[in-house]
Design an enzyme around this catalytic site. Structure first.
Site, PDB file in Angstrom:
ATOM      1  N   CYS A 121     -53.358  -3.680  96.027  1.00 51.73           N
ATOM      2  CA  CYS A 121     -54.051  -2.525  95.462  1.00 51.73           C
ATOM      3  C   CYS A 121     -55.323  -2.374  96.284  1.00 51.73           C
ATOM      4  O   CYS A 121     -56.249  -3.168  96.132  1.00 51.73           O
ATOM      5  CB  CYS A 121     -54.390  -2.725  93.989  1.00 51.73           C
ATOM      6  SG  CYS A 121     -55.440  -1.398  93.342  1.00 51.73           S
ATOM      7  N   CYS A 143     -58.557  -1.327  93.954  1.00 46.02           N
ATOM      8  CA  CYS A 143     -59.193  -2.196  92.949  1.00 46.02           C
ATOM      9  C   CYS A 143     -58.382  -3.481  92.828  1.00 46.02           C
ATOM     10  O   CYS A 143     -58.428  -4.308  93.728  1.00 46.02           O
ATOM     11  CB  CYS A 143     -59.363  -1.483  91.610  1.00 46.02           C
ATOM     12  SG  CYS A 143     -57.907  -0.619  91.004  1.00 46.02           S
ATOM     13  N   SER A 144     -57.627  -3.625  91.765  1.00 42.49           N
ATOM     14  CA  SER A 144     -56.974  -4.911  91.517  1.00 42.49           C
ATOM     15  C   SER A 144     -55.687  -4.733  90.731  1.00 42.49           C
ATOM     16  O   SER A 144     -55.261  -5.655  90.054  1.00 42.49           O
ATOM     17  CB  SER A 144     -57.929  -5.807  90.724  1.00 42.49           C
ATOM     18  OG  SER A 144     -58.356  -5.126  89.554  1.00 42.49           O
ATOM     19  N   CYS A 145     -55.067  -3.555  90.816  1.00 43.26           N
ATOM     20  CA  CYS A 145     -53.875  -3.276  90.011  1.00 43.26           C
ATOM     21  C   CYS A 145     -52.807  -4.338  90.267  1.00 43.26           C
ATOM     22  O   CYS A 145     -52.501  -4.658  91.414  1.00 43.26           O
ATOM     23  CB  CYS A 145     -53.347  -1.884  90.330  1.00 43.26           C
ATOM     24  SG  CYS A 145     -54.531  -0.605  89.837  1.00 43.26           S
TER      25      CYS A 145
END
Lengths: 210, 219
Positions: free
Chosen positions: A111, A114-116
């Site tokens: 991702c 962000c941090s999906c």
């Protein structure tokens, strides 16, 4: 010069961490006293991710896909439903797509924004997944990133990078290791690492002494 | 917005450093900040897109100098301050200074069910999809100052629709409190050479998930 810089930022990090710690404590006090959070709810949220939701869920999905062709077909067609069959539903797993590694194609998930990450099958992501080096490089030089993980693919293996920019979460089905014929689902699940389901690793070979 | 969070393709961050036997949290405060963030969505009334924008809409220096959960904390503080739930003078004083707002906390007995339910984003489509699997599309060259989920590195580049996911909440409007405004969502796949030119690896393909208004037809 770089050593000096390193030492400086190290000290800086330490003072920031204790500031942060105080800030979080202050916040928890305020939120509790104002009645915005129930402390028992916090305990449940933490306990869920510390003890119940983690990569073992994903490993069971993969092991079942390796042993049950009908399940594998359902997983590749509608992963959200197939994963829900095993009871792994919920936050950050609302819409899942499973992608399968083959000798010709290796899949890798990132991702960049962000941090999906598919919490319902892998738990909370590791720090490296959320880090700037991984997010910046995975889409531009995935082969070099794989080398950082000690993974070397044949030069003719295509790499397929899935940047999880929306609410779709991806799960890699790694290739089943050789020499695992007759293994049970539980035995197979032991070979499925978290990284193999992100695509920065491969499933472990069976231990020779088993 | 074209912020420091949009990292795809940037050079200079160094190697990826995996940590052996990494703990789920690296400090006690991370565990608390995580739980507080999850628990505050109910009384706060914000959605995931507002949360993302609150974390990302800050100076590059601020974004890049904070650790992951420090960014979560800063985002949470911003969202609470915007709604008058907790203000910075209260955090400095470490105690409530202002009356509480009349909002309901997440009950402990709903914490587990809330996690199990999640928050699906698919919605009924109000119109047919403009694009189909196999269509060649171009990511539009857009640069909104507000929230978007179209990464910079694909803008202006042509790819192929690989998956169609139905209509999903549109983050660009949802982050601004302008409603769900669902749009068709696609996985669009690009060749490495299309994105990175001669420096791209010809054996690599990269996809992003893109809402319909991010895309235009390409030949």
């Amino acid at each position: 010069m770089s050593e000096h810089h390193h030492g400086h930022s190290h000290d800086h990090d330490h003072s920031e961490l204790s500031d942060t710690e105080l800030r979080v404590r202050a916040l928890e006090t305020i939120l509790t006293e104002k009645g915005y959070v129930e402390p028992a709810a916090l305990d449940i949220l933490i306990e869920t991710y510390e003890t119940r939701v983690g990569p073992r869920n994903g490993a069971r999905v993969v092991a079942k896909a390796w042993t049950d062709p009908a399940y594998r077909a359902r997983l590749l067609k509608d992963a959200t439903a197939a994963i829900a069959e095993l009871g792994y539903t919920g936050r950050q797993g609302e819409h899942i797509v499973a992608v399968e590694n083959t000798p010709a194609t290796h899949n890798m998930i990132v991702c960049t924004l962000c941090s999906c990450y598919p919490w319902s099958v892998l738990g909370l992501p590791p720090v490296w997944y959320k880090s700037a080096p991984y997010r910046s490089r995975a889409v531009k030089e995935p082969r070099a990133v794989l080398a950082d993980f000690g993974v070397t693919l044949p030069g003719d293996t295509a790499i397929r990078v899935w940047d999880s920019t929306a609410e779709i979460r991806y799960l890699v089905i790694p290739m089943r290791p050789d020499g695992t014929e007759g293994f049970s689902e539980d035995q197979l699940a032991d070979l499925v690492t978290r990284d193999s389901m992100i695509g920065t690793g491969v499933a472990q070979p069976p231990a020779e002494t088993v | 917005m074209d912020g420091a969070h949009d990292m795809g393709g940037m050079d200079g961050f160094g190697p990826v450093v995996p940590e052996a036997n990494e703990p789920l949290f690296h400090a006690a405060w991370e565990r608390r900040a995580f739980a507080l963030t999850l628990a505050m969505a109910r009384p706060g009334g914000w959605n995931i897109d507002m949360t993302r924008f609150a974390r990302e809409n800050r100076s590059p220096l601020d974004y890049l100098s904070k650790s992951y959960y420090q960014i979560w904390l800063a985002g949470l503080e911003r969202l609470m301050a915007e709604r008058g739930l907790v203000t910075s003078d209260e955090i400095a004083a470490a105690r409530p200074l202002h009356p509480r707002r009349d909002v309901a906390a997440l009950p402990a007995d709903d914490a587990g069910p809330m996690l199990a339910r999640g928050a699906p984003t698919e919605r009924p489509a109000s119109a047919p999809a403009h694009f189909a699997i196999g269509d060649r599309v171009r990511a539009r060259n857009i640069h909104p100052h507000t929230h978007t989920r179209l990464p910079r590195y694909v803008r202006g580049h042509a790819g192929v629709v690989e998956l169609v996911h139905g209509a999903h909440i549109f983050p660009d409007s949802h982050a601004l409190g302008a409603g769900e405004q669902p749009q068709w969502l696609y996985t669009v796949t690009f060749d490495g050479r299309e994105l990175w030119g001669d420096d791209g690896d010809p054996t690599v393909r990269i996809s992003v998930d893109a809402w319909e208004s991010y895309l235009e037809p390409a030949r």
